[in-house]
Design an enzyme around this catalytic site. Structure first.
Site, mmCIF file in Angstrom:
data_model
loop_
_atom_site.group_PDB
_atom_site.id
_atom_site.type_symbol
_atom_site.label_atom_id
_atom_site.label_comp_id
_atom_site.label_asym_id
_atom_site.label_seq_id
_atom_site.Cartn_x
_atom_site.Cartn_y
_atom_site.Cartn_z
ATOM 1 N N LYS A 184 -4.739 -6.702 2.825
ATOM 2 C CA LYS A 184 -4.625 -5.540 1.925
ATOM 3 C C LYS A 184 -6.022 -5.168 1.413
ATOM 4 C CE LYS A 184 -3.319 -2.217 -0.602
ATOM 5 N NZ LYS A 184 -3.310 -2.184 -2.023
ATOM 6 N N HIS B 268 -7.736 -3.420 4.177
ATOM 7 C CA HIS B 268 -7.130 -2.077 4.243
ATOM 8 C C HIS B 268 -7.849 -1.156 3.253
ATOM 9 C CE1 HIS B 268 -4.476 0.928 2.435
ATOM 10 N NE2 HIS B 268 -3.821 1.008 3.564
ATOM 11 N N SER C 128 0.833 -1.205 0.000
ATOM 12 C CA SER C 128 0.000 0.000 0.000
ATOM 13 C C SER C 128 0.864 1.250 0.000
ATOM 14 C CB SER C 128 -0.897 0.033 1.234
ATOM 15 O OG SER C 128 -1.611 1.259 1.260
HETATM 16 P P1 NBP Z 1 0.252 -0.319 -14.215
HETATM 17 O O1 NBP Z 1 -0.943 -0.336 -15.093
HETATM 18 O O2 NBP Z 1 1.032 0.919 -14.060
HETATM 19 O O3 NBP Z 1 1.279 -1.439 -14.707
HETATM 20 C C1 NBP Z 1 0.824 -2.726 -14.986
HETATM 21 C C2 NBP Z 1 1.985 -3.615 -15.338
HETATM 22 O O4 NBP Z 1 1.433 -4.896 -15.676
HETATM 23 C C3 NBP Z 1 2.777 -3.146 -16.560
HETATM 24 O O5 NBP Z 1 4.143 -3.470 -16.383
HETATM 25 C C4 NBP Z 1 2.168 -4.025 -17.670
HETATM 26 O O6 NBP Z 1 3.038 -4.265 -18.745
HETATM 27 C C5 NBP Z 1 1.960 -5.310 -16.918
HETATM 28 N N1 NBP Z 1 1.061 -6.256 -17.558
HETATM 29 C C6 NBP Z 1 -0.247 -6.143 -17.886
HETATM 30 BR BR1 NBP Z 1 -1.251 -4.626 -17.715
HETATM 31 N N2 NBP Z 1 -0.759 -7.241 -18.426
HETATM 32 C C7 NBP Z 1 0.269 -8.097 -18.444
HETATM 33 C C8 NBP Z 1 0.380 -9.421 -18.897
HETATM 34 N N3 NBP Z 1 -0.670 -10.074 -19.402
HETATM 35 N N4 NBP Z 1 1.588 -10.025 -18.803
HETATM 36 C C9 NBP Z 1 2.646 -9.375 -18.299
HETATM 37 N N5 NBP Z 1 2.604 -8.102 -17.835
HETATM 38 C C10 NBP Z 1 1.426 -7.482 -17.912
HETATM 39 O O7 NBP Z 1 -0.236 -0.887 -12.816
HETATM 40 P P2 NBP Z 1 0.286 -0.552 -11.353
HETATM 41 O O8 NBP Z 1 -0.430 0.635 -10.834
HETATM 42 O O9 NBP Z 1 1.777 -0.600 -11.313
HETATM 43 O O10 NBP Z 1 -0.314 -1.808 -10.537
HETATM 44 C C11 NBP Z 1 0.313 -3.083 -10.498
HETATM 45 C C12 NBP Z 1 -0.379 -3.885 -9.416
HETATM 46 O O11 NBP Z 1 -0.201 -3.217 -8.155
HETATM 47 C C13 NBP Z 1 -1.880 -4.025 -9.606
HETATM 48 O O12 NBP Z 1 -2.308 -5.254 -9.127
HETATM 49 C C14 NBP Z 1 -2.441 -2.918 -8.740
HETATM 50 O O13 NBP Z 1 -3.762 -3.166 -8.333
HETATM 51 C C15 NBP Z 1 -1.470 -2.967 -7.574
HETATM 52 N N6 NBP Z 1 -1.390 -1.729 -6.788
HETATM 53 C C16 NBP Z 1 -1.414 -0.506 -7.386
HETATM 54 C C17 NBP Z 1 -1.322 0.652 -6.587
HETATM 55 C C18 NBP Z 1 -1.348 2.016 -7.197
HETATM 56 O O14 NBP Z 1 -1.468 2.988 -6.426
HETATM 57 N N7 NBP Z 1 -1.186 2.163 -8.510
HETATM 58 C C19 NBP Z 1 -1.188 0.514 -5.196
HETATM 59 C C20 NBP Z 1 -1.116 -0.753 -4.640
HETATM 60 C C21 NBP Z 1 -1.228 -1.871 -5.439
HETATM 61 P P3 NBP Z 1 3.068 -3.232 -20.010
HETATM 62 O O15 NBP Z 1 3.887 -2.090 -19.538
HETATM 63 O O16 NBP Z 1 3.714 -4.047 -21.030
HETATM 64 O O17 NBP Z 1 1.635 -2.895 -20.305
#
Ligand code: NBP
Length: 465
Positions: free
Chosen positions: A188, A191, A133
């Site tokens: 989480k 949370h 988080s």
């Molecule tokens: P982003 O949308 O910024 O990035 C997603 C990543 O997943 C990119 O590297 C993308 O690759 C990759 N990806 C996808 Br989409 N489909 C894929 C596939 N089929 N195979 C391999 N790679 C794939 O997301 P993020 O905000 O970094 O979130 C990542 C995780 O963390 C999610 O589960 C999210 O819920 C969680 N999260 C996010 C936050 C937040 O504040 N953003 C906080 C806490 C948790 P590409 O670049 O090639 O498209």
């Protein structure tokens, strides 16, 4: 070529920030991002953000990436939750060795994590479902980290996770071993559920105060509140949001009133249904977001309505503040009760005090009250067992009643506050009308009922007709 300590898959918002955080702490790191879907630039863009002091190797071939890691391999997967996780696991499996550790740091559903743990155990691979988080900034500067899996896997990944996590007030890391299987992802999810209701309470107060006050006035009131025991990160950012202007205009006033969501609030609600937990505050907050999305219908109906507020009533903000404190306690109580029920159901042995502690920094729901919660759960099984909290709830009844009456007089939707108070009324009422529900069930379905003052708890059926 020397091997890296850990690898990160996925260089999106969270993956790239966590990678920079890991490298900055001196760990040798390998990173991988897919190149399909026109994403060939992602890796090179990321490497441009690194500096020479960092020991980072970039890969676009999974096999080379996996081979670059010391054994047992530790691989943090930071990609979109869902099928993508299974896809990456399947693609990596041929290159992995016995004892390697995969860490899913995304917002995966805990039941999917339970399934992956079992599946990978058969392949002799360890799977850690790890809640993270704090958003982008948290990931970069120090998130709150919630890893679940085997204790042995945790011991191997702890040096990295504990180094990159935020620090609590006593300098301890905001990362702790949570429990087996999907427990890290479960907490989480809760949370985020608590976060939904915390945000909704602030939104409802904003709606109520907006009837007579400007955004700057409200920011001023919140600033005063934030100097007291109800201070929190969410209150702090809300003050900034209320004050933000572009070209002399409030940015907040320009934002369309349709709230989005990524599902963790509704997952918490579904989990509460499955486990028999009460989380009316989270669910009312999820529904508040849903109703906001019916913008066209709201617009049409609001035009048909004869008048605006029936009669505006000036809000005593000190009363509202007490009601807000009350509702936040109920929200936290419901969230922690949900975790307690899951812990019993899945035998996770969750340590609620430790969970509160790792939520005191690096995460979105960090607050003064979370600090207080560490101690509460050292001595009590739930919030209401704590004499000070019980007294606070009892002594705030008038404030919550009054605040709800303000919402009625000003015709402001106030669902999260109502949920908090309804819960409190019901949980403190000895005799609820569930006797009638039981009679109705027995009438139409012969479901039987138990009788008052029957220590044996026998079941009876009445011939009602
Ligand atoms: P982003 O949308 O910024 O990035 C997603 C990543 O997943 C990119 O590297 C993308 O690759 C990759 N990806 C996808 Br989409 N489909 C894929 C596939 N089929 N195979 C391999 N790679 C794939 O997301 P993020 O905000 O970094 O979130 C990542 C995780 O963390 C999610 O589960 C999210 O819920 C969680 N999260 C996010 C936050 C937040 O504040 N953003 C906080 C806490 C948790 P590409 O670049 O090639 O498209």
């Amino acid at each position: 070529m020397s091997k890296s300590t850990i690898g990160v898959i996925g260089l999106g918002v969270m993956g790239s920030s966590l990678s920079l955080n890991i490298a900055e702490k001196g760990f040798a790191l390998s990173v991988y991002n897919r190149t399909e879907q026109g994403e060939a630039h992602v890796l090179s863009d990321f490497l441009k953000r690194t500096d020479e002091s960092m020991n980072i190797k970039g890969f676009t071939e999974l096999k080379n990436f996996v081979d670059s890691l010391e054994r047992p391999r530790k691989i943090l997967i930071m990609i979109k939750a869902g099928n993508a996780i299974d896809g990456v696991i399947e693609a990596m499996l041929p290159f992995l060795s016995e004892g390697d550790i995969l860490i899913d740091g995304g917002n995966s559903h805990y039941l999917a994590t339970n399934r992956r743990v079992t599946y990978l155990k058969n392949e002799k691979i360890n799977f850690v479902g790890c809640g993270v988080s704090g958003g982008e900034e948290g990931a970069r500067r120090g998130p709150s980290i919630m890893p679940g899996g085997t204790k042995d896997s945790y011991a191997k990944i702890a040096p990295v996770l504990e180094a990159i996590a935020a620090k609590d007030n006593h300098g301890k890391t905001c990362c702790t071993y949570v429990g087996e299987e999907g427990s890290g992802h479960f907490i989480k999810m809760v949370h985020n559920g608590i976060e939904y209701a915390e945000m909704q309470l602030l939104a409802e107060i904003y709606a109520l105060l907006s009837v007579t006050k400007t955004n700057d006035d409200i920011a001023q009131i919140f600033s005063e509140w934030n100097k007291t025991d109800i201070s929190s990160y969410l209150l702090e950012i809300t003050i900034d949001i209320l004050q933000k202007k572009e070209n002399g205009e409030s940015v907040l006033d320009t934002i369309l009133d349709k709230a989005g969501n990524k599902g963790t609030g509704s997952w918490s609600t579904k989990a509460a249904f499955d486990l028999g937990a009460i989380n009316t505050m989270m669910s009312s907050s999820v529904f508040a977001r849903y109703i906001s999305s019916f913008k066209d219908q709201r617009k049409q109906l609001s035009k048909k309505l004869k008048k605006g507020p029936s009669h505006e009533v000036t809000v005593d903000t000190s009363v509202l503040k007490n009601a807000y404190r009350f509702a936040r306690v109920v929200n936290h109580h419901q969230g922690f009760e949900l975790m307690k029920l899951a812990s019993k159901e899945f035998h996770w042995h969750l340590n609620l005090s430790e969970i509160a502690r790792i939520w005191t920094n690096g995460c979105i729901i960090r607050s003064e009250f979370m600090e207080t919660s560490i101690n509460i759960f050292k001595h009590n099984d739930n919030y209401i067992e704590d004499a000070t909290i019980l007294e606070l709830l009892m002594s705030s009844e008038e404030a919550i009643k009054k605040s709800i009456s303000y919402s009625l007089s000003n015709r402001v939707a106030f669902d999260a506050f109502w949920s908090a108070y309804n819960y409190w009324i019901a949980i403190t009422t000895e005799r609820l009308p569930a006797n009638l529900i039981q009679a109705q069930r027995d009438y139409f379905g012969a479901h039987t009922y138990q009788k008052v003052n029957d220590p044996e708890g026998q079941f009876f059926h009445t011939k009602w007709y």
